[in-house]
Design a protein around this motif. Structure first.
Motif, PDB file in Angstrom:
ATOM      1  N   ASP A   1       0.814  -1.221   0.000  1.00 63.79           N
ATOM      2  CA  ASP A   1       0.000   0.000   0.000  1.00 63.79           C
ATOM      3  C   ASP A   1       0.847   1.271   0.000  1.00 63.79           C
ATOM      4  OD1 ASP A   1      -2.454  -1.248  -0.151  1.00 63.79           O
ATOM      5  OD2 ASP A   1      -2.855  -1.153   2.004  1.00 63.79           O
ATOM      6  N   ASN A   2       1.988   1.233   0.656  1.00 64.34           N
ATOM      7  CA  ASN A   2       2.841   2.420   0.752  1.00 64.34           C
ATOM      8  C   ASN A   2       3.462   2.834  -0.580  1.00 64.34           C
ATOM      9  OD1 ASN A   2       2.508   3.243   3.400  1.00 64.34           O
ATOM     10  ND2 ASN A   2       4.158   1.957   4.177  1.00 64.34           N
ATOM     11  N   LEU A   3       3.293   2.006  -1.619  1.00 64.94           N
ATOM     12  CA  LEU A   3       3.794   2.354  -2.944  1.00 64.94           C
ATOM     13  C   LEU A   3       2.737   3.037  -3.819  1.00 64.94           C
ATOM     14  CD1 LEU A   3       5.941  -0.806  -3.791  1.00 64.94           C
ATOM     15  CD2 LEU A   3       6.789   1.488  -3.255  1.00 64.94           C
ATOM     16  N   LYS A   4       1.549   3.262  -3.279  1.00 64.39           N
ATOM     17  CA  LYS A   4       0.507   3.967  -4.047  1.00 64.39           C
ATOM     18  C   LYS A   4       0.984   5.360  -4.449  1.00 64.39           C
ATOM     19  CE  LYS A   4      -3.861   3.867  -2.940  1.00 64.39           C
ATOM     20  NZ  LYS A   4      -5.141   3.878  -2.176  1.00 64.39           N
ATOM     21  N   GLU A   5       0.391   5.870  -5.520  1.00 59.28           N
ATOM     22  CA  GLU A   5       0.723   7.227  -5.946  1.00 59.28           C
ATOM     23  C   GLU A   5       0.181   8.245  -4.951  1.00 59.28           C
ATOM     24  OE1 GLU A   5       2.652   9.155  -7.061  1.00 59.28           O
ATOM     25  OE2 GLU A   5       2.399   9.428  -9.211  1.00 59.28           O
ATOM     26  N   MET A   6       0.756   9.437  -4.973  1.00 60.34           N
ATOM     27  CA  MET A   6       0.314  10.559  -4.154  1.00 60.34           C
ATOM     28  C   MET A   6      -1.178  10.803  -4.385  1.00 60.34           C
ATOM     29  SD  MET A   6       1.847  14.401  -4.497  1.00 60.34           S
ATOM     30  CE  MET A   6       1.380  15.753  -3.423  1.00 60.34           C
TER      31      MET A   6
ATOM     32  N   THR B   1      15.731  -6.216   4.728  1.00 61.37           N
ATOM     33  CA  THR B   1      15.323  -7.594   4.430  1.00 61.37           C
ATOM     34  C   THR B   1      16.192  -8.242   3.358  1.00 61.37           C
ATOM     35  OG1 THR B   1      13.055  -6.906   4.940  1.00 61.37           O
ATOM     36  CG2 THR B   1      13.337  -9.052   3.892  1.00 61.37           C
ATOM     37  N   TYR B   2      16.617  -7.441   2.373  1.00 63.08           N
ATOM     38  CA  TYR B   2      17.399  -7.967   1.247  1.00 63.08           C
ATOM     39  C   TYR B   2      18.684  -7.135   1.082  1.00 63.08           C
ATOM     40  CZ  TYR B   2      12.711  -9.756   0.333  1.00 63.08           C
ATOM     41  OH  TYR B   2      11.473 -10.349   0.450  1.00 63.08           O
ATOM     42  N   PRO B   3      19.602  -7.194   2.048  1.00 68.18           N
ATOM     43  CA  PRO B   3      20.778  -6.316   2.019  1.00 68.18           C
ATOM     44  C   PRO B   3      21.694  -6.528   0.815  1.00 68.18           C
ATOM     45  CG  PRO B   3      21.007  -7.990   3.726  1.00 68.18           C
ATOM     46  CD  PRO B   3      19.605  -8.076   3.233  1.00 68.18           C
ATOM     47  N   ASP B   4      21.627  -7.714   0.213  1.00 67.54           N
ATOM     48  CA  ASP B   4      22.424  -8.002  -0.991  1.00 67.54           C
ATOM     49  C   ASP B   4      21.530  -8.474  -2.130  1.00 67.54           C
ATOM     50  OD1 ASP B   4      25.111  -7.571   0.178  1.00 67.54           O
ATOM     51  OD2 ASP B   4      24.554  -9.290   1.436  1.00 67.54           O
ATOM     52  N   GLY B   5      20.245  -8.136  -2.064  1.00 64.25           N
ATOM     53  CA  GLY B   5      19.275  -8.673  -2.999  1.00 64.25           C
ATOM     54  C   GLY B   5      19.003  -7.802  -4.213  1.00 64.25           C
ATOM     55  N   ASP B   6      18.268  -8.390  -5.142  1.00 60.61           N
ATOM     56  CA  ASP B   6      17.784  -7.698  -6.332  1.00 60.61           C
ATOM     57  C   ASP B   6      16.262  -7.600  -6.202  1.00 60.61           C
ATOM     58  OD1 ASP B   6      20.211  -7.545  -8.297  1.00 60.61           O
ATOM     59  OD2 ASP B   6      20.261  -9.581  -7.484  1.00 60.61           O
ATOM     60  N   VAL B   7      15.754  -6.385  -6.157  1.00 60.90           N
ATOM     61  CA  VAL B   7      14.338  -6.171  -5.859  1.00 60.90           C
ATOM     62  C   VAL B   7      13.689  -5.303  -6.933  1.00 60.90           C
ATOM     63  CG1 VAL B   7      12.700  -5.247  -4.164  1.00 60.90           C
ATOM     64  CG2 VAL B   7      14.793  -6.386  -3.387  1.00 60.90           C
ATOM     65  N   LEU B   8      12.603  -5.805  -7.507  1.00 56.96           N
ATOM     66  CA  LEU B   8      11.841  -5.070  -8.521  1.00 56.96           C
ATOM     67  C   LEU B   8      10.674  -4.353  -7.852  1.00 56.96           C
ATOM     68  CD1 LEU B   8      11.135  -4.407 -11.507  1.00 56.96           C
ATOM     69  CD2 LEU B   8       9.908  -6.599 -11.585  1.00 56.96           C
ATOM     70  N   ILE B   9      10.577  -3.049  -8.081  1.00 57.90           N
ATOM     71  CA  ILE B   9       9.510  -2.230  -7.502  1.00 57.90           C
ATOM     72  C   ILE B   9       8.768  -1.517  -8.621  1.00 57.90           C
ATOM     73  CG2 ILE B   9       9.008  -0.194  -6.086  1.00 57.90           C
ATOM     74  CD1 ILE B   9      11.307  -0.980  -4.259  1.00 57.90           C
ATOM     75  N   VAL B  10       7.465  -1.741  -8.722  1.00 56.45           N
ATOM     76  CA  VAL B  10       6.631  -1.047  -9.713  1.00 56.45           C
ATOM     77  C   VAL B  10       5.738  -0.052  -8.975  1.00 56.45           C
ATOM     78  CG1 VAL B  10       4.890  -1.267 -11.521  1.00 56.45           C
ATOM     79  CG2 VAL B  10       6.657  -3.029 -11.277  1.00 56.45           C
ATOM     80  N   ALA B  11       5.859   1.204  -9.346  1.00 55.33           N
ATOM     81  CA  ALA B  11       5.091   2.242  -8.661  1.00 55.33           C
ATOM     82  C   ALA B  11       4.732   3.361  -9.647  1.00 55.33           C
ATOM     83  CB  ALA B  11       5.858   2.759  -7.439  1.00 55.33           C
ATOM     84  N   HIS B  12       4.789   4.599  -9.194  1.00 58.47           N
ATOM     85  CA  HIS B  12       4.199   5.721  -9.923  1.00 58.47           C
ATOM     86  C   HIS B  12       5.146   6.911 -10.011  1.00 58.47           C
ATOM     87  CE1 HIS B  12       0.288   3.641  -9.405  1.00 58.47           C
ATOM     88  NE2 HIS B  12       0.842   3.270  -8.260  1.00 58.47           N
ATOM     89  N   GLY B  13       4.792   7.855 -10.873  1.00 56.15           N
ATOM     90  CA  GLY B  13       5.667   8.978 -11.184  1.00 56.15           C
ATOM     91  C   GLY B  13       6.119   9.804 -10.004  1.00 56.15           C
ATOM     92  N   ILE B  14       5.168  10.312  -9.217  1.00 50.92           N
ATOM     93  CA  ILE B  14       5.535  11.218  -8.119  1.00 50.92           C
ATOM     94  C   ILE B  14       6.283  10.488  -7.015  1.00 50.92           C
ATOM     95  CG2 ILE B  14       4.648  12.671  -6.253  1.00 50.92           C
ATOM     96  CD1 ILE B  14       4.574  14.064  -8.914  1.00 50.92           C
TER      97      ILE B  14
END
Length: 203
Positions: free
Chosen positions: A82-87, A143-156
């Motif tokens: 939820d914290n990745l929602k747009e403004m 959680t992933y100090p040496d990880g590869d993480v994909l994040i899909v979110a919004h412009g702002i």
């Protein structure tokens, strides 16, 4: 260091119409938006990920799904955050940008985030967006100090999170270029040091 793969969702009809597309506007991708997300997935096809995080809004979820469908590695389950929602843009949601140029907060919204009075339009403040966005970043780093993480979110939210990670002062962030729809920006970060690896790359 954590490697962050930041993706802005693909194009929606609201983007196409040049209307405000905030957290209270939940539209699907256009056909062009889906195709662009699939191309991004092809670009990332050989990359393996330790975690996949997406905003709950339809345009972000559809973008993530389109990318995942192209991956050759078996990815982990997508986490809805939820914290990745747009403004949230309150009264401006879905409104044409051209119709609001005379509003007292228009100039502050686009150029002076430190002066933007969100309450005037029943919106979320830039400070609140950045706080929740950075909460995600800090959790991922822990959680992933040496990880590869994909994040899909919004412009702002991506504009403020990425530039904060790169050390841009809050008041200067709105002067930075926003990443394009269906684009990839990659940063490596350990919380104190951040490196820009890829910026605003299209599939």
């Amino acid at each position: 260091m954590t490697t962050f793969y930041f993706v802005r969702h693909g194009e929606t009809m609201v983007n196409q119409a040049q209307c405000f597309n905030g957290g209270g506007t939940n539209t699907a991708l256009t056909e062009d938006g889906k195709a662009a997300a699939e191309r991004l997935g092809t670009l990332l096809a050989e990359q393996s990920f330790d975690a996949l995080l997406t905003s709950p809004l339809t345009r972000a979820v559809e973008t993530m799904d389109a990318i995942v469908a192209q991956l050759n590695q078996s990815p982990p389950p997508t986490m809805i955050v939820d914290n990745l929602k747009e403004m949230a843009l309150g009264d401006w949601e879905g409104q044409p940008g051209a119709s609001l140029t005379q509003h007292p907060q228009y100039e502050n919204y686009f150029h002076h985030p430190e002066l933007f009075d969100a309450k005037q339009i029943h919106a979320e403040s830039y400070q609140a967006v950045l706080k929740r966005g950075m909460t995600v970043i800090k959790t991922v780093q822990k959680t992933y100090p040496d990880g590869d993480v994909l994040i899909v979110a919004h412009g702002i939210i991506l504009l403020f999170v990425i530039n904060t990670m790169l050390g841009i002062p809050f008041a200067k962030i709105r002067a930075q270029k926003m990443v394009a729809n269906a684009s990839l920006s990659v940063l490596k970060s350990n919380g104190t040091h951040t490196e820009e690896i890829i910026w605003n790359k299209m599939g």
